[in-house]
Scaffold this motif. Structure first.
Motif, PDB file in Angstrom:
ATOM      1  N   ILE A  56     -11.535  -9.206   9.951  1.00  0.00           N
ATOM      2  CA  ILE A  56     -11.247 -10.796  10.593  1.00  0.00           C
ATOM      3  C   ILE A  56      -9.848 -10.835  11.486  1.00  0.00           C
ATOM      4  CG2 ILE A  56     -11.325 -13.052   9.888  1.00  0.00           C
ATOM      5  CD1 ILE A  56     -12.138 -12.797   7.527  1.00  0.00           C
ATOM      6  N   SER A  57      -9.743 -11.472  12.404  1.00  0.00           N
ATOM      7  CA  SER A  57      -8.517 -11.753  13.085  1.00  0.00           C
ATOM      8  C   SER A  57      -8.558 -13.380  13.222  1.00  0.00           C
ATOM      9  CB  SER A  57      -8.545 -11.253  14.574  1.00  0.00           C
ATOM     10  OG  SER A  57      -8.717  -9.867  14.172  1.00  0.00           O
ATOM     11  N   TYR A  58      -7.419 -13.673  12.998  1.00  0.00           N
ATOM     12  CA  TYR A  58      -7.430 -15.320  13.448  1.00  0.00           C
ATOM     13  C   TYR A  58      -6.513 -15.718  14.696  1.00  0.00           C
ATOM     14  CZ  TYR A  58      -5.745 -19.989  12.923  1.00  0.00           C
ATOM     15  OH  TYR A  58      -5.298 -21.512  13.556  1.00  0.00           O
ATOM     16  N   LEU A  59      -6.960 -16.157  15.464  1.00  0.00           N
ATOM     17  CA  LEU A  59      -6.315 -16.603  16.824  1.00  0.00           C
ATOM     18  C   LEU A  59      -6.175 -17.952  17.190  1.00  0.00           C
ATOM     19  CD1 LEU A  59      -8.746 -14.234  18.478  1.00  0.00           C
ATOM     20  CD2 LEU A  59      -6.032 -13.683  18.752  1.00  0.00           C
ATOM     21  N   GLU A  60      -5.106 -18.354  18.135  1.00  0.00           N
ATOM     22  CA  GLU A  60      -5.052 -19.784  18.375  1.00  0.00           C
ATOM     23  C   GLU A  60      -4.934 -19.939  19.809  1.00  0.00           C
ATOM     24  OE1 GLU A  60      -1.914 -21.650  16.268  1.00  0.00           O
ATOM     25  OE2 GLU A  60      -3.236 -21.612  14.310  1.00  0.00           O
ATOM     26  N   VAL A  61      -5.860 -20.948  20.520  1.00  0.00           N
ATOM     27  CA  VAL A  61      -5.763 -21.033  21.887  1.00  0.00           C
ATOM     28  C   VAL A  61      -5.102 -22.695  22.250  1.00  0.00           C
ATOM     29  CG1 VAL A  61      -7.257 -21.297  24.131  1.00  0.00           C
ATOM     30  CG2 VAL A  61      -7.720 -19.458  22.126  1.00  0.00           C
ATOM     31  N   PRO A  62      -3.896 -22.480  22.482  1.00  0.00           N
ATOM     32  CA  PRO A  62      -3.317 -24.106  22.571  1.00  0.00           C
ATOM     33  C   PRO A  62      -3.746 -24.503  24.201  1.00  0.00           C
ATOM     34  CG  PRO A  62      -1.567 -22.442  22.228  1.00  0.00           C
ATOM     35  CD  PRO A  62      -2.917 -21.580  22.245  1.00  0.00           C
ATOM     36  N   ASP A  63      -3.832 -23.698  25.065  1.00  0.00           N
ATOM     37  CA  ASP A  63      -4.251 -24.230  26.517  1.00  0.00           C
ATOM     38  C   ASP A  63      -5.173 -23.109  27.209  1.00  0.00           C
ATOM     39  OD1 ASP A  63      -4.660 -25.103  28.998  1.00  0.00           O
ATOM     40  OD2 ASP A  63      -2.270 -25.901  28.845  1.00  0.00           O
ATOM     41  N   LEU A  64      -6.335 -23.420  27.279  1.00  0.00           N
ATOM     42  CA  LEU A  64      -7.134 -22.221  28.032  1.00  0.00           C
ATOM     43  C   LEU A  64      -6.826 -21.928  29.324  1.00  0.00           C
ATOM     44  CD1 LEU A  64      -9.655 -20.036  27.210  1.00  0.00           C
ATOM     45  CD2 LEU A  64     -11.044 -21.811  28.115  1.00  0.00           C
ATOM     46  N   ARG A  65      -6.354 -22.931  30.163  1.00  0.00           N
ATOM     47  CA  ARG A  65      -5.721 -22.841  31.347  1.00  0.00           C
ATOM     48  C   ARG A  65      -4.666 -21.370  31.479  1.00  0.00           C
ATOM     49  NH1 ARG A  65      -4.242 -28.860  32.378  1.00  0.00           N
ATOM     50  NH2 ARG A  65      -3.355 -28.042  30.293  1.00  0.00           N
ATOM     51  N   LEU A  66      -3.821 -21.291  30.220  1.00  0.00           N
ATOM     52  CA  LEU A  66      -2.842 -20.323  30.279  1.00  0.00           C
ATOM     53  C   LEU A  66      -3.523 -18.881  29.955  1.00  0.00           C
ATOM     54  CD1 LEU A  66      -0.027 -22.367  28.811  1.00  0.00           C
ATOM     55  CD2 LEU A  66      -0.530 -22.061  31.362  1.00  0.00           C
ATOM     56  N   VAL A  67      -4.836 -19.095  29.687  1.00  0.00           N
ATOM     57  CA  VAL A  67      -5.449 -17.707  29.085  1.00  0.00           C
ATOM     58  C   VAL A  67      -6.193 -16.744  30.146  1.00  0.00           C
ATOM     59  CG1 VAL A  67      -6.686 -16.414  27.368  1.00  0.00           C
ATOM     60  CG2 VAL A  67      -5.310 -18.555  26.714  1.00  0.00           C
ATOM     61  N   SER A  68      -5.742 -15.940  30.821  1.00  0.00           N
ATOM     62  CA  SER A  68      -6.612 -15.141  31.892  1.00  0.00           C
ATOM     63  C   SER A  68      -7.622 -14.383  31.186  1.00  0.00           C
ATOM     64  CB  SER A  68      -5.519 -14.413  32.906  1.00  0.00           C
ATOM     65  OG  SER A  68      -4.752 -13.602  32.084  1.00  0.00           O
ATOM     66  N   GLY A  69      -7.301 -13.247  30.480  1.00  0.00           N
ATOM     67  CA  GLY A  69      -8.144 -12.443  29.991  1.00  0.00           C
ATOM     68  C   GLY A  69      -8.507 -12.919  28.428  1.00  0.00           C
ATOM     69  N   ILE A  70      -9.537 -12.324  27.752  1.00  0.00           N
ATOM     70  CA  ILE A  70      -9.569 -12.616  26.397  1.00  0.00           C
ATOM     71  C   ILE A  70      -9.714 -11.285  25.422  1.00  0.00           C
ATOM     72  CG2 ILE A  70     -10.680 -14.971  26.636  1.00  0.00           C
ATOM     73  CD1 ILE A  70     -13.365 -13.627  26.692  1.00  0.00           C
ATOM     74  N   PRO A  71      -9.535 -11.546  24.228  1.00  0.00           N
ATOM     75  CA  PRO A  71      -9.263 -10.137  23.546  1.00  0.00           C
ATOM     76  C   PRO A  71     -10.966  -9.899  23.493  1.00  0.00           C
ATOM     77  CG  PRO A  71      -8.157 -12.045  22.447  1.00  0.00           C
ATOM     78  CD  PRO A  71      -8.885 -12.612  23.694  1.00  0.00           C
ATOM     79  N   ALA A  72     -11.142  -8.753  23.775  1.00  0.00           N
ATOM     80  CA  ALA A  72     -12.602  -8.394  23.763  1.00  0.00           C
ATOM     81  C   ALA A  72     -13.122  -7.668  22.998  1.00  0.00           C
ATOM     82  CB  ALA A  72     -12.798  -7.692  25.388  1.00  0.00           C
ATOM     83  N   GLU A  73     -12.232  -7.341  21.766  1.00  0.00           N
ATOM     84  CA  GLU A  73     -12.638  -6.249  20.505  1.00  0.00           C
ATOM     85  C   GLU A  73     -13.753  -6.861  19.874  1.00  0.00           C
ATOM     86  OE1 GLU A  73      -9.548  -7.648  20.900  1.00  0.00           O
ATOM     87  OE2 GLU A  73      -8.738  -7.909  18.863  1.00  0.00           O
ATOM     88  N   PHE A  74     -14.049  -8.171  19.696  1.00  0.00           N
ATOM     89  CA  PHE A  74     -15.033  -8.862  18.623  1.00  0.00           C
ATOM     90  C   PHE A  74     -16.372  -8.527  18.839  1.00  0.00           C
ATOM     91  CE2 PHE A  74     -11.036 -11.476  19.280  1.00  0.00           C
ATOM     92  CZ  PHE A  74     -10.692 -10.836  17.917  1.00  0.00           C
ATOM     93  N   ASP A  75     -17.234  -8.551  17.833  1.00  0.00           N
ATOM     94  CA  ASP A  75     -18.750  -8.448  18.065  1.00  0.00           C
ATOM     95  C   ASP A  75     -19.000  -9.727  17.900  1.00  0.00           C
ATOM     96  OD1 ASP A  75     -18.902  -5.414  17.678  1.00  0.00           O
ATOM     97  OD2 ASP A  75     -18.005  -5.818  15.724  1.00  0.00           O
ATOM     98  N   MET A  76     -18.335 -10.738  17.015  1.00  0.00           N
ATOM     99  CA  MET A  76     -18.861 -12.109  17.148  1.00  0.00           C
ATOM    100  C   MET A  76     -17.435 -12.888  16.832  1.00  0.00           C
ATOM    101  SD  MET A  76     -21.235 -13.570  14.180  1.00  0.00           S
ATOM    102  CE  MET A  76     -20.756 -14.203  13.161  1.00  0.00           C
TER     103      MET A  76
END
Ligand code: B12
Length: 446
Positions: A56-76
């Motif tokens: 498990i990893s826990y992540l927070e996204v305060p503002d999606l507009r500032l996120v260009s890529g996304i961590p892609a390592e997850f199966d779910m």
């Protein structure tokens, strides 16, 4: 299997003028700075019920507009969001599904409008997360049919005496000002606008004191001197449970904040125990300062309207125990016109409230208020979830115009959250409490 638990986080207003304005008000900035960093207790709780073979990893996204890529390592990924940021949550979900990552959505908003959420997810979880999470995890791991489109837990009330200790260890603790702990779910009252835990827990249910204390102990093992925010809707409804909790907390030397109703002021013994247990502040929804504004807000017995005459004495009694009160007022309630802003201002001055929270009446999905405004044709836009911020106006008030309400929020906010007024209120509280302590020992204040 790699599982990403993703919390849409942070605070926001949709109207850019309001956001800019809010960001410049000292009293407001201070509260935002404190709360904006709270983690998602819902996801940390589900993490604790996740089988150990899942990474498990826990992540927070305060503002999606500032996120260009996304961590892609997850199966779910399992995403949690309230209404205000649900469109960002859907966009994030869509990005993940394009990568082939399975997406699970749940929480208050998803429970209120499941069909909408289903368009962006492989699975939606309705109601409390705990009852069906282990089933969902087993389905995700199995080579059989896989995830079901809907896990509907609304008829399975979760027993809080089996509550797991949330995985606070997944957090980078120094990033947080406070951590949250829940002592109950639900509320005995039925306020028309309430979009909190009654939406997933229709009955008021308590977490046993030893379970709450296990969570506090775990937090203390990770953080020496924690500040706890109880993620409660209405603590202290059950006075016997409350007193047992206070006695247990008193041994821990932690400072804490919670939300409650004004009946707490009727029990001086409890107030004394709360002070000794480290209570720094209670947040109380006064909502309005007039009968017309309060009439009908609480739908079971009109309790809030009936309590109006006790408002001033309540604040004083609680604050005289050294516990500050954060008084909340809802602007734009039916029956209130432009005069209500001055009336709230007067109440704030007369009551010497330490902190004040003003928000705009907000029709959240799933609430009786949303249904009524829709029936009455008073929603400015249907399904405008980005307006569910408590600061944006998305309905027609019945005793003032939309612009009166927006102006009232800005002008009252400017007065209440100014640095000088905020400092004066805080100084008044400390001065009065010091004087009280000089003339009587703390026990005698009770
Ligand atoms: C702590 C808190 C915050 C924190 C932490 C948010 C977070 N990421 O969890 C912060 C300060 C960041 C915050 C921000 C905001 N908040 Co807030 N917040 C709260 C508070 C006080 C407690 C929430 C809590 O921890 N509950 C306890 C947990 C255990 O319950 P839960 O989150 O519902 O999770 C359970 C289920 O819903 C489910 N579940 C939840 N998510 C998921 C996800 C999946 C995949 C699954 C399977 C299950 C699941 O499982 C969990 C266990 O049963 C509540 C008020 C209250 N007293 O409840 C308001 C509240 C939730 N907030 C509210 C609002 C309006 C906001 C803001 C819009 C304010 C603003 N102007 O910015 C923002 C929105 C942020 C966003 N992401 O959209 C409203 C939301 C109403 C709604 N339906 O949208 C509430 C109810 C307060 C209110 N006045 O009405 N908030």
């Amino acid at each position: 299997m790699k599982l990403g638990l993703i919390a849409m986080s942070g605070l926001r207003a949709s109207n850019p003028e309001l956001t800019a304005f809010g960001l410049t008000l000292p009293g407001f900035v201070e509260r935002n700075r404190i709360v904006a960093s709270l983690p998602s207790l819902g996801l940390l709780t589900l993490a604790a019920l996740t089988p150990p073979e899942i990474d498990i990893s826990y992540l927070e996204v305060p503002d999606l507009r500032l996120v260009s890529g996304i961590p892609a390592e997850f199966d779910m990924v399992a995403i949690s969001s309230f209404s205000a940021q649900i469109n960002d949550a859907y966009e994030l979900a869509d990005r993940y599904r394009k990568l082939g990552t399975k997406v699970v959505l749940g929480g208050l908003h998803v429970t209120a409008v499941p069909e909408e959420a289903q368009r962006h997810a492989d699975s939606v979880v309705l109601g409390e997360g705990e009852p069906l999470w282990t089933k969902l995890m087993a389905d995700a791991l199995s080579s059989g049919a896989g995830l079901r489109p809907v896990y509907d837990a609304r008829s399975h009330s979760f027993n809080l005496s089996t509550s797991p200790v949330p995985r606070f260890d997944l957090l980078d603790i120094p990033r947080y000002n406070r951590l949250t702990v829940q002592t109950h779910r639900g509320c005995p009252f039925r306020c028309e606008f309430c979009a909190a835990s009654i939406q997933i827990s229709p009955t008021y249910k308590l977490k046993p004191v030893d379970r709450v204390m296990n969570e506090i102990h775990y937090i203390k093992s990770l953080w020496d001197r924690p500040y706890i925010e109880f993620a409660d809707d209405n603590t202290f409804v059950n006075k016997a449970h409350s007193k047992a909790l206070m006695r247990a907390l008193a041994r821990e030397k932690v400072r804490w904040f919670t939300e409650t109703d004004l009946s707490v002021a009727d029990d001086l013994d409890l107030l004394g125990l709360m002070r000794d247990a480290g209570c720094a502040q209670v947040l109380i929804g006064f909502e309005s300062t007039t009968f017309a504004g309060l009439d009908g807000v609480e739908q079971k017995s009109n309790w809030k309207a009936r309590m109006l005459d006790h408002y001033l004495s309540t604040v004083q009694r609680i604050q005289d125990h050294g516990i500050t009160v954060n008084g909340c007022f809802v602007l734009g309630l039916d029956g209130t016109g432009p005069e209500s802003f001055d009336e709230i201002w007067k109440f704030v001055c007369d009551s010497h409230l330490y902190d004040v929270q003003i928000t705009v009446q907000t029709p959240f999905p799933g609430t009786p208020l949303y249904d009524r405004y829709r029936r009455e044709g008073r929603l400015l836009r249907e399904n405008a979830w980005e307006m569910c911020t408590l600061f944006d106006v998305n309905f027609r008030p019945n005793h003032m115009s939309v612009s009166d309400l927006e102006r009232g929020l800005r002008e009252l906010g400017q007065r209440i959250y100014s640095q000088s007024f905020t400092r004066r209120r805080h100084a008044d509280f400390h001065k009065r409490y010091r004087e009280l302590r000089r003339v009587s020992s703390p026990k005698e204040i009770s």
